[in-house]
Design a protein around this motif. Structure first.
Motif, PDB file in Angstrom:
ATOM      1  N   GLN A 110       0.839  -1.199   0.000  1.00 37.22           N
ATOM      2  CA  GLN A 110       0.000   0.000   0.000  1.00 37.22           C
ATOM      3  C   GLN A 110       0.875   1.250   0.000  1.00 37.22           C
ATOM      4  OE1 GLN A 110      -3.607  -0.528   0.307  1.00 37.22           O
ATOM      5  NE2 GLN A 110      -3.674   1.558  -0.516  1.00 37.22           N
ATOM      6  N   ARG A 111       0.666   2.102  -1.007  1.00 32.56           N
ATOM      7  CA  ARG A 111       1.362   3.385  -1.070  1.00 32.56           C
ATOM      8  C   ARG A 111       0.316   4.471  -1.246  1.00 32.56           C
ATOM      9  NH1 ARG A 111       6.321   2.121  -5.300  1.00 32.56           N
ATOM     10  NH2 ARG A 111       7.166   0.286  -4.199  1.00 32.56           N
ATOM     11  N   GLY A 112      -0.012   5.104  -0.143  1.00 31.84           N
ATOM     12  CA  GLY A 112      -1.101   6.065  -0.181  1.00 31.84           C
ATOM     13  C   GLY A 112      -2.387   5.341  -0.519  1.00 31.84           C
ATOM     14  N   LYS A 113      -3.072   5.795  -1.575  1.00 34.71           N
ATOM     15  CA  LYS A 113      -4.308   5.136  -2.000  1.00 34.71           C
ATOM     16  C   LYS A 113      -4.058   4.037  -3.032  1.00 34.71           C
ATOM     17  CE  LYS A 113      -7.297   9.130  -1.168  1.00 34.71           C
ATOM     18  NZ  LYS A 113      -8.289  10.063  -1.768  1.00 34.71           N
ATOM     19  N   ILE A 116       0.388  -1.348  -4.879  1.00 40.79           N
ATOM     20  CA  ILE A 116       1.454  -1.655  -5.822  1.00 40.79           C
ATOM     21  C   ILE A 116       1.755  -3.150  -5.794  1.00 40.79           C
ATOM     22  CG2 ILE A 116       3.801  -1.116  -6.552  1.00 40.79           C
ATOM     23  CD1 ILE A 116       1.813   1.248  -6.658  1.00 40.79           C
ATOM     24  N   HIS A 117       1.707  -3.764  -6.967  1.00 45.56           N
ATOM     25  CA  HIS A 117       1.965  -5.195  -7.115  1.00 45.56           C
ATOM     26  C   HIS A 117       3.301  -5.600  -6.509  1.00 45.56           C
ATOM     27  CE1 HIS A 117       4.177  -8.275  -9.435  1.00 45.56           C
ATOM     28  NE2 HIS A 117       3.038  -8.929  -9.481  1.00 45.56           N
ATOM     29  N   GLN A 118       3.299  -6.701  -5.789  1.00 41.86           N
ATOM     30  CA  GLN A 118       4.529  -7.333  -5.300  1.00 41.86           C
ATOM     31  C   GLN A 118       4.562  -8.775  -5.793  1.00 41.86           C
ATOM     32  OE1 GLN A 118       4.508  -6.666  -0.916  1.00 41.86           O
ATOM     33  NE2 GLN A 118       6.462  -5.682  -1.289  1.00 41.86           N
ATOM     34  N   THR A 119       5.698  -9.194  -6.305  1.00 42.10           N
ATOM     35  CA  THR A 119       5.836 -10.565  -6.796  1.00 42.10           C
ATOM     36  C   THR A 119       5.676 -11.555  -5.642  1.00 42.10           C
ATOM     37  OG1 THR A 119       7.342  -9.835  -8.529  1.00 42.10           O
ATOM     38  CG2 THR A 119       7.376 -12.172  -7.972  1.00 42.10           C
TER      39      THR A 119
END
Length: 236
Positions: A110-113, A116-119
Protein backbone atom coordinates in the motif's frame (compact mmCIF):
# COMPACT_ATOMS: atom_id res chain seq x y z
CA UNK A 1 10.24 -9.97 10.67
CA UNK A 2 6.65 -10.75 11.63
CA UNK A 3 5.69 -11.01 7.95
CA UNK A 4 8.62 -13.30 7.25
CA UNK A 5 7.53 -15.63 10.05
CA UNK A 6 3.99 -15.74 8.68
CA UNK A 7 5.09 -16.66 5.19
CA UNK A 8 7.59 -19.24 6.41
CA UNK A 9 4.86 -21.06 8.31
CA UNK A 10 2.14 -20.88 5.64
CA UNK A 11 0.02 -24.02 6.14
CA UNK A 12 -0.75 -24.35 2.43
CA UNK A 13 -4.02 -24.79 0.59
CA UNK A 14 -4.33 -28.57 0.71
CA UNK A 15 -6.59 -28.73 3.75
CA UNK A 16 -9.01 -26.26 2.16
CA UNK A 17 -9.65 -28.45 -0.89
CA UNK A 18 -12.71 -30.64 -0.27
CA UNK A 19 -11.98 -34.32 -0.96
CA UNK A 20 -15.25 -34.63 -2.86
CA UNK A 21 -14.70 -31.64 -5.15
CA UNK A 22 -15.13 -32.97 -8.67
CA UNK A 23 -15.86 -29.83 -10.68
CA UNK A 24 -14.21 -26.48 -11.18
CA UNK A 25 -17.26 -24.84 -9.61
CA UNK A 26 -16.75 -26.93 -6.46
CA UNK A 27 -13.12 -25.86 -6.31
CA UNK A 28 -13.98 -22.21 -6.93
CA UNK A 29 -16.48 -22.19 -4.09
CA UNK A 30 -14.02 -23.82 -1.70
CA UNK A 31 -11.18 -21.49 -2.68
CA UNK A 32 -13.19 -18.51 -1.44
CA UNK A 33 -12.42 -19.67 2.11
CA UNK A 34 -8.73 -20.48 1.60
CA UNK A 35 -6.39 -19.40 4.39
CA UNK A 36 -3.37 -21.29 3.11
CA UNK A 37 -1.06 -18.28 3.42
CA UNK A 38 -1.26 -14.78 4.85
CA UNK A 39 -2.15 -13.08 1.56
CA UNK A 40 -5.89 -13.56 2.16
CA UNK A 41 -5.75 -11.03 5.02
CA UNK A 42 -5.19 -8.00 2.80
CA UNK A 43 -6.66 -9.16 -0.50
CA UNK A 44 -10.30 -8.42 -1.24
CA UNK A 45 -11.09 -11.99 -2.28
CA UNK A 46 -9.79 -15.19 -3.80
CA UNK A 47 -9.46 -14.93 -7.58
CA UNK A 48 -9.96 -18.40 -9.04
CA UNK A 49 -9.63 -19.49 -12.66
CA UNK A 50 -12.32 -18.94 -15.28
CA UNK A 51 -13.16 -20.16 -18.75
CA UNK A 52 -14.07 -23.31 -20.62
CA UNK A 53 -13.83 -26.45 -18.49
CA UNK A 54 -13.17 -28.38 -21.71
CA UNK A 55 -10.56 -25.88 -22.89
CA UNK A 56 -7.96 -27.01 -25.41
CA UNK A 57 -5.67 -24.26 -24.12
CA UNK A 58 -4.91 -23.27 -20.51
CA UNK A 59 -3.06 -20.09 -19.59
CA UNK A 60 -1.34 -19.89 -16.20
CA UNK A 61 -0.27 -16.45 -15.00
CA UNK A 62 1.31 -15.15 -11.81
CA UNK A 63 -1.35 -13.69 -9.51
CA UNK A 64 -4.36 -11.38 -9.72
CA UNK A 65 -3.68 -7.68 -10.03
CA UNK A 66 -5.54 -4.76 -8.49
CA UNK A 67 -8.51 -4.87 -10.86
CA UNK A 68 -8.73 -8.68 -10.73
CA UNK A 69 -8.74 -8.50 -6.93
CA UNK A 70 -11.64 -6.06 -7.01
CA UNK A 71 -13.70 -7.97 -9.59
CA UNK A 72 -12.84 -11.50 -8.51
CA UNK A 73 -11.87 -12.59 -12.04
CA UNK A 74 -8.43 -13.26 -13.57
CA UNK A 75 -7.04 -11.29 -16.51
CA UNK A 76 -9.56 -8.44 -16.57
CA UNK A 77 -7.05 -5.61 -16.08
CA UNK A 78 -4.64 -4.01 -18.57
CA UNK A 79 -2.50 -7.15 -18.89
CA UNK A 80 -5.60 -9.24 -19.50
CA UNK A 81 -6.80 -6.92 -22.25
CA UNK A 82 -3.38 -7.09 -23.90
CA UNK A 83 -3.42 -10.90 -23.65
CA UNK A 84 -6.83 -11.02 -25.33
CA UNK A 85 -5.49 -8.89 -28.20
CA UNK A 86 -2.44 -11.16 -28.52
CA UNK A 87 -4.69 -14.25 -28.54
CA UNK A 88 -6.67 -12.75 -31.40
CA UNK A 89 -3.57 -11.68 -33.34
CA UNK A 90 -2.06 -15.16 -32.96
CA UNK A 91 -5.20 -16.75 -34.41
CA UNK A 92 -6.29 -18.55 -31.22
CA UNK A 93 -9.95 -19.18 -30.41
CA UNK A 94 -10.80 -17.38 -27.13
CA UNK A 95 -13.90 -19.56 -26.66
CA UNK A 96 -11.76 -22.60 -25.83
CA UNK A 97 -9.41 -21.09 -23.26
CA UNK A 98 -9.15 -21.42 -19.48
CA UNK A 99 -7.36 -18.68 -17.54
CA UNK A 100 -5.88 -19.04 -14.08
CA UNK A 101 -2.99 -17.93 -11.87
CA UNK A 102 -0.35 -19.71 -9.85
CA UNK A 103 -1.28 -17.62 -6.78
CA UNK A 104 -4.95 -16.85 -6.13
CA UNK A 105 -4.64 -13.77 -3.88
CA UNK A 106 -3.29 -10.33 -4.76
CA UNK A 107 0.03 -9.52 -3.08
CA UNK A 108 0.66 -5.79 -2.91
CA UNK A 109 2.22 -2.91 -1.02
CA UNK A 110 0.00 0.00 0.00
CA UNK A 111 1.36 3.38 -1.07
CA UNK A 112 -1.10 6.06 -0.18
CA UNK A 113 -4.31 5.14 -2.00
CA UNK A 114 -2.49 2.94 -4.52
CA UNK A 115 -1.86 -0.78 -4.18
CA UNK A 116 1.45 -1.65 -5.82
CA UNK A 117 1.96 -5.20 -7.11
CA UNK A 118 4.53 -7.33 -5.30
CA UNK A 119 5.84 -10.57 -6.80
CA UNK A 120 4.74 -13.60 -4.75
CA UNK A 121 7.45 -15.34 -2.76
CA UNK A 122 8.29 -18.99 -3.21
CA UNK A 123 6.30 -19.77 -0.06
CA UNK A 124 3.14 -18.29 -1.64
CA UNK A 125 3.66 -20.30 -4.82
CA UNK A 126 4.11 -23.48 -2.77
CA UNK A 127 1.16 -22.77 -0.49
CA UNK A 128 -1.18 -22.14 -3.43
CA UNK A 129 0.08 -24.93 -5.67
CA UNK A 130 -2.55 -27.49 -4.50
CA UNK A 131 -5.25 -25.32 -6.11
CA UNK A 132 -3.37 -25.41 -9.40
CA UNK A 133 -3.00 -29.19 -9.19
CA UNK A 134 -6.70 -29.53 -8.37
CA UNK A 135 -7.65 -27.33 -11.33
CA UNK A 136 -5.55 -29.38 -13.70
CA UNK A 137 -7.23 -32.56 -12.45
CA UNK A 138 -10.45 -31.16 -13.92
CA UNK A 139 -8.91 -29.84 -17.14
CA UNK A 140 -7.68 -31.75 -20.18
CA UNK A 141 -5.82 -29.18 -22.28
CA UNK A 142 -3.87 -29.92 -25.41
CA UNK A 143 -1.50 -27.04 -24.68
CA UNK A 144 -0.58 -25.23 -21.45
CA UNK A 145 0.94 -21.75 -21.67
CA UNK A 146 2.84 -20.41 -18.66
CA UNK A 147 3.05 -16.63 -18.59
CA UNK A 148 6.17 -15.35 -16.86
CA UNK A 149 8.60 -16.55 -14.22
CA UNK A 150 6.21 -17.10 -11.30
CA UNK A 151 3.93 -19.39 -13.29
CA UNK A 152 6.96 -21.22 -14.66
CA UNK A 153 8.32 -21.79 -11.16
CA UNK A 154 4.95 -23.07 -9.96
CA UNK A 155 4.69 -25.72 -12.68
CA UNK A 156 8.25 -26.35 -13.85
CA UNK A 157 10.35 -25.67 -10.76
CA UNK A 158 12.66 -22.90 -9.56
CA UNK A 159 15.46 -23.60 -12.03
CA UNK A 160 13.36 -23.08 -15.16
CA UNK A 161 14.12 -19.87 -17.04
CA UNK A 162 11.53 -18.45 -19.40
CA UNK A 163 14.21 -16.40 -21.16
CA UNK A 164 16.05 -19.59 -22.18
CA UNK A 165 13.14 -21.70 -23.39
CA UNK A 166 10.36 -19.31 -24.32
CA UNK A 167 8.39 -20.26 -27.40
CA UNK A 168 9.52 -23.90 -27.22
CA UNK A 169 6.96 -26.69 -27.04
CA UNK A 170 7.73 -29.09 -24.18
CA UNK A 171 5.98 -32.35 -23.31
CA UNK A 172 3.32 -32.04 -20.61
CA UNK A 173 3.10 -33.23 -17.88
CA UNK A 174 6.59 -34.69 -18.28
CA UNK A 175 8.12 -31.22 -18.15
CA UNK A 176 6.54 -30.47 -14.76
CA UNK A 177 8.70 -30.37 -11.66
CA UNK A 178 6.45 -33.08 -10.20
CA UNK A 179 4.80 -34.72 -13.22
CA UNK A 180 3.09 -37.29 -11.02
CA UNK A 181 0.84 -34.49 -9.68
CA UNK A 182 -0.63 -33.97 -13.14
CA UNK A 183 -0.48 -37.45 -14.66
CA UNK A 184 -3.69 -38.93 -13.27
CA UNK A 185 -7.09 -37.34 -13.85
CA UNK A 186 -10.61 -38.30 -12.72
CA UNK A 187 -12.79 -39.96 -15.35
CA UNK A 188 -16.10 -40.55 -13.53
CA UNK A 189 -18.09 -39.59 -10.45
CA UNK A 190 -17.21 -42.86 -8.71
CA UNK A 191 -13.57 -41.88 -8.22
CA UNK A 192 -12.14 -43.59 -11.26
CA UNK A 193 -8.89 -42.15 -12.63
CA UNK A 194 -6.83 -42.57 -15.79
CA UNK A 195 -3.67 -41.20 -17.31
CA UNK A 196 -4.03 -37.64 -18.57
CA UNK A 197 -3.88 -37.40 -22.35
CA UNK A 198 -0.46 -36.24 -23.59
CA UNK A 199 -0.20 -32.51 -24.05
CA UNK A 200 2.41 -29.82 -24.58
CA UNK A 201 3.54 -26.76 -22.66
CA UNK A 202 4.99 -23.47 -23.83
CA UNK A 203 6.51 -20.72 -21.70
CA UNK A 204 6.44 -17.07 -22.67
CA UNK A 205 6.53 -13.65 -21.06
CA UNK A 206 3.66 -12.33 -18.99
CA UNK A 207 1.61 -9.65 -20.79
CA UNK A 208 2.43 -7.25 -17.95
CA UNK A 209 6.07 -7.48 -19.07
CA UNK A 210 4.99 -6.12 -22.44
CA UNK A 211 3.37 -3.16 -20.70
CA UNK A 212 6.58 -2.49 -18.76
CA UNK A 213 8.93 -2.91 -21.74
CA UNK A 214 10.91 0.01 -23.16
CA UNK A 215 10.00 -1.20 -26.64
CA UNK A 216 6.41 -2.35 -26.22
CA UNK A 217 5.87 -3.04 -29.91
CA UNK A 218 8.79 -5.44 -30.08
CA UNK A 219 7.83 -7.15 -26.82
CA UNK A 220 4.25 -7.56 -28.03
CA UNK A 221 5.40 -9.02 -31.34
CA UNK A 222 7.45 -11.57 -29.41
CA UNK A 223 4.45 -12.58 -27.31
CA UNK A 224 2.28 -12.97 -30.41
CA UNK A 225 5.01 -15.02 -32.12
CA UNK A 226 5.10 -17.40 -29.13
CA UNK A 227 1.32 -17.74 -29.15
CA UNK A 228 1.41 -18.39 -32.88
CA UNK A 229 3.49 -21.50 -32.10
CA UNK A 230 0.58 -22.60 -29.88
CA UNK A 231 -1.93 -21.88 -32.65
CA UNK A 232 0.02 -24.03 -35.08
CA UNK A 233 0.28 -26.84 -32.52
CA UNK A 234 -3.49 -26.81 -31.96
CA UNK A 235 -4.13 -26.77 -35.70
CA UNK A 236 -1.72 -29.63 -36.42
Amino acid sequence: MAEQTQTETAPGAQKFIPPGADTLDDLRAAAAGCRGCELYRDASQTVFGRGDAGARLVFVGEQPGDMEDQKGLPFVGPAGRLLRRAVDDAGLDPRHIYLTNAVKHFRFEQRGKRRIHQTPDRVHITACRPWLVAEFAQLHPEVVVVLGATAAKALLGPTFRVTRQRGELLPWPQAAQHPEDFRRVPVDARGGVADAPPARLLATIHPSAVLRADDQDRAYEGLVADLAVVARALAG
